[in-house]
Enzyme design. Structure first.
Site, mmCIF file in Angstrom:
data_model
loop_
_atom_site.group_PDB
_atom_site.id
_atom_site.type_symbol
_atom_site.label_atom_id
_atom_site.label_comp_id
_atom_site.label_asym_id
_atom_site.label_seq_id
_atom_site.Cartn_x
_atom_site.Cartn_y
_atom_site.Cartn_z
ATOM 1 N N ASP A 141 9.122 2.465 -0.245
ATOM 2 C CA ASP A 141 8.207 3.244 0.583
ATOM 3 C C ASP A 141 8.272 2.664 1.715
ATOM 4 O O ASP A 141 8.088 1.672 2.448
ATOM 5 C CB ASP A 141 6.567 2.897 -0.059
ATOM 6 C CG ASP A 141 5.758 3.354 0.798
ATOM 7 O OD1 ASP A 141 6.046 4.129 1.787
ATOM 8 O OD2 ASP A 141 4.380 3.539 0.569
ATOM 9 N N LYS A 150 4.628 8.155 9.190
ATOM 10 C CA LYS A 150 4.335 7.363 10.313
ATOM 11 C C LYS A 150 5.355 8.027 11.513
ATOM 12 O O LYS A 150 5.063 9.010 12.276
ATOM 13 C CB LYS A 150 4.105 6.341 10.320
ATOM 14 C CG LYS A 150 3.019 5.802 9.523
ATOM 15 C CD LYS A 150 2.623 4.602 9.347
ATOM 16 C CE LYS A 150 1.098 4.488 8.622
ATOM 17 N NZ LYS A 150 1.166 3.701 7.377
ATOM 18 N N TYR A 160 0.973 -1.382 0.059
ATOM 19 C CA TYR A 160 -0.102 -0.084 -0.146
ATOM 20 C C TYR A 160 0.847 1.317 0.098
ATOM 21 O O TYR A 160 1.771 1.406 0.621
ATOM 22 C CB TYR A 160 -0.822 0.114 1.277
ATOM 23 C CG TYR A 160 -1.650 1.293 1.420
ATOM 24 C CD1 TYR A 160 -2.837 1.419 0.515
ATOM 25 C CD2 TYR A 160 -1.763 2.089 2.542
ATOM 26 C CE1 TYR A 160 -3.568 2.646 0.544
ATOM 27 C CE2 TYR A 160 -2.715 3.025 2.621
ATOM 28 C CZ TYR A 160 -3.451 3.397 1.768
ATOM 29 O OH TYR A 160 -4.175 4.640 1.840
#
Ligand SMILES: *Cc1c(COP(=O)(O)O)cnc(C)c1O
Length: 426
Positions: free
Chosen positions: A238, A266, A143
């Site tokens: 990523d 994050k 994702y």
């Protein structure tokens, strides 16, 4: 007693689609009422009924120090008093950029943004702008946020491009996105042979946390690097989830593979909206205002978010931080494995740094399709069993779990005991 979570969920559903502002929070996969959180401290949060949970989602990764770390709270409080947002540059942005670059040697320059979605979308645009090419490779189960071009599932064959996974994404927008199976070397070779010369980038979660926890094999990661180099495509890691989570130098540090561009999020915001992307100077200088690739953000490099991120990075950079966190996470994973084995349940688990995944099957899966063979009903029973016993894991079987520095040995032991109790009654 009336369940306050039920009452809040009903109110929420009247005014917010599905009652939540991000779909997985709705408990749709596991059923039941989402817990509405009132407050959090250390390794715990409390729901609307004042029930306490040991928190293994940590805001889906950012809360690596646990909730309310005193040094972070102090930095944020101080920053708030100096103003919320200016729309003009600050020294703190330089400090955060310098701190990130010092820890991720593959990056010479970094641009700060507000979410992982924005960072991944911008890195993709930059890769296309810098190479002058259109096509991209991504992997099933990875994702990268919800930008149109990345909401794609595999097409009918390698020669065809992907299909949108969301309504509202026109097929034309994903017609340059090739979706491959994770860890499938043969597909990777074939895709480069077919599309290599028009390939802008390959984007990958090198330790994938959006299909539970699946590592790219060292051979696969190395081959991604080699093929990108050979074909003049950019390798994008990523690391929104893995950055400063699996180790101080991210998945690239663990695997020893150097990407061209890195996407972060994050942990770097410590719980505030902050993300970033970066890479070599020559590529990053293609960005506006220096270059032709446009990218911007009203709240980018926000002074409160950067204060939170900086204070967090300072704590995790202390000697021994990841050794202790990694050990704690391994203790959890080993304990869960032992508990399942003792009760004769098929189970396996893996971890790196403060990130883990477990599977209700004997072998660790290598790709999304295998992860998704998990027995839904069994996972849901485990999820709700843990929840009832005050342990909060991700409410979907394809999500990773997170341990923070605030989790105590007692928390870990209580979690293992709760799981064993559920395995026993199965
Ligand atoms: C969470 C995540 C994103 C998206 O980040 P948001 O801040 O939720 O937009 C992108 N990539 C990966 C690997 C993620 O885990």
């Amino acid at each position: 007693m009336t369940d306050q979570n039920d009452i809040l969920f009903e109110r929420a559903r009247a005014v917010i689609p599905g009652g939540v502002n991000s779909p997985v929070r709705a408990f749709k996969a596991v059923g039941g009422t989402p817990r509405f959180i009132k407050r959090a401290q250390g390794a715990y949060f409390w729901d609307a009924n004042d029930k306490r949970y040991i928190d293994y989602i940590g805001s889906w990764g950012p809360m690596i120090l646990g909730h309310g770390h005193p040094a972070v709270v102090e930095a944020v409080q101080k920053a708030v008093l100096e103003g919320f947002s200016y729309g003009a540059p600050t020294e703190r942005e330089i400090e955060l950029a310098e701190a990130i670059l010092a820890l991720v040697p593959s990056m010479d320059m970094v641009r700060l943004v507000s979410s992982g979605t924005e960072a991944a979308m911008s890195a993709l645009r930059l890769a296309r702008g810098a190479t002058g090419r259109k096509s991209i490779i991504k992997f099933e189960g990875c994702y990268h946020g919800h930008a149109d071009a990345l909401l794609v599932k595999a097409g009918s064959g390698l020669a065809t491009f992907g299909n949108p996974t969301s309504a509202g994404v026109p097929p034309e927008v994903v017609q340059h996105t090739v979706v491959l199976e994770y860890n499938n070397l043969q597909q990777l070779e074939e895709a480069f042979a077919l599309h290599g010369n028009d390939l802008a980038c390959l984007m990958i979660e090198a330790i994938a946390g959006n299909m539970n926890f699946v590592r790219a094999t060292p051979e696969f990661a190395k081959r991604c690097r080699e093929l990108c180099t050979q074909h003049g495509a950019l390798l994008i890691f990523d690391e929104v989830m893995t950055g400063f989570r699996v180790g101080l130098h991210g998945a690239q540090g663990v695997l020893g593979v150097k990407p061209d561009l890195t996407v972060l999020g994050k942990v770097i915001g410590g719980g505030m909206p902050l993300a970033a992307f970066g890479g070599p100077r020559a590529i990053m200088e293609q960005l506006a205002p220096l270059g032709p690739v446009y990218q911007a953000g009203t709240l980018s490099g926000n002074p409160v978010a950067t204060a939170c991120g900086l204070a967090t990075l300072k704590e995790i950079s202390k000697p021994g931080f990841y050794e202790a966190l990694g050990q704690k996470t391994r203790t959890l994973v080993d304990g869960l494995k032992a508990a399942a084995a003792a009760e004769g349940q098929p189970f396996n688990a893996d971890s790196e740094g403060g990130m883990f995944g477990f599977f209700l099957m004997n072998d660790l899966p290598q790709n999304y399709a295998t992860v998704m063979t998990t027995d839904n009903a069994q996972f849901n029973a485990l999820f709700h069993g843990l929840l009832e016993r005050g342990v909060y894991i991700a409410p979907a079987l394809y999500e990773a779990g997170f341990v923070s520095a605030a989790h105590t040995d007692e928390d870990i032991a209580a979690t293992i005991e709760a799981a064993r109790d559920i395995f026993r009654k199965r």
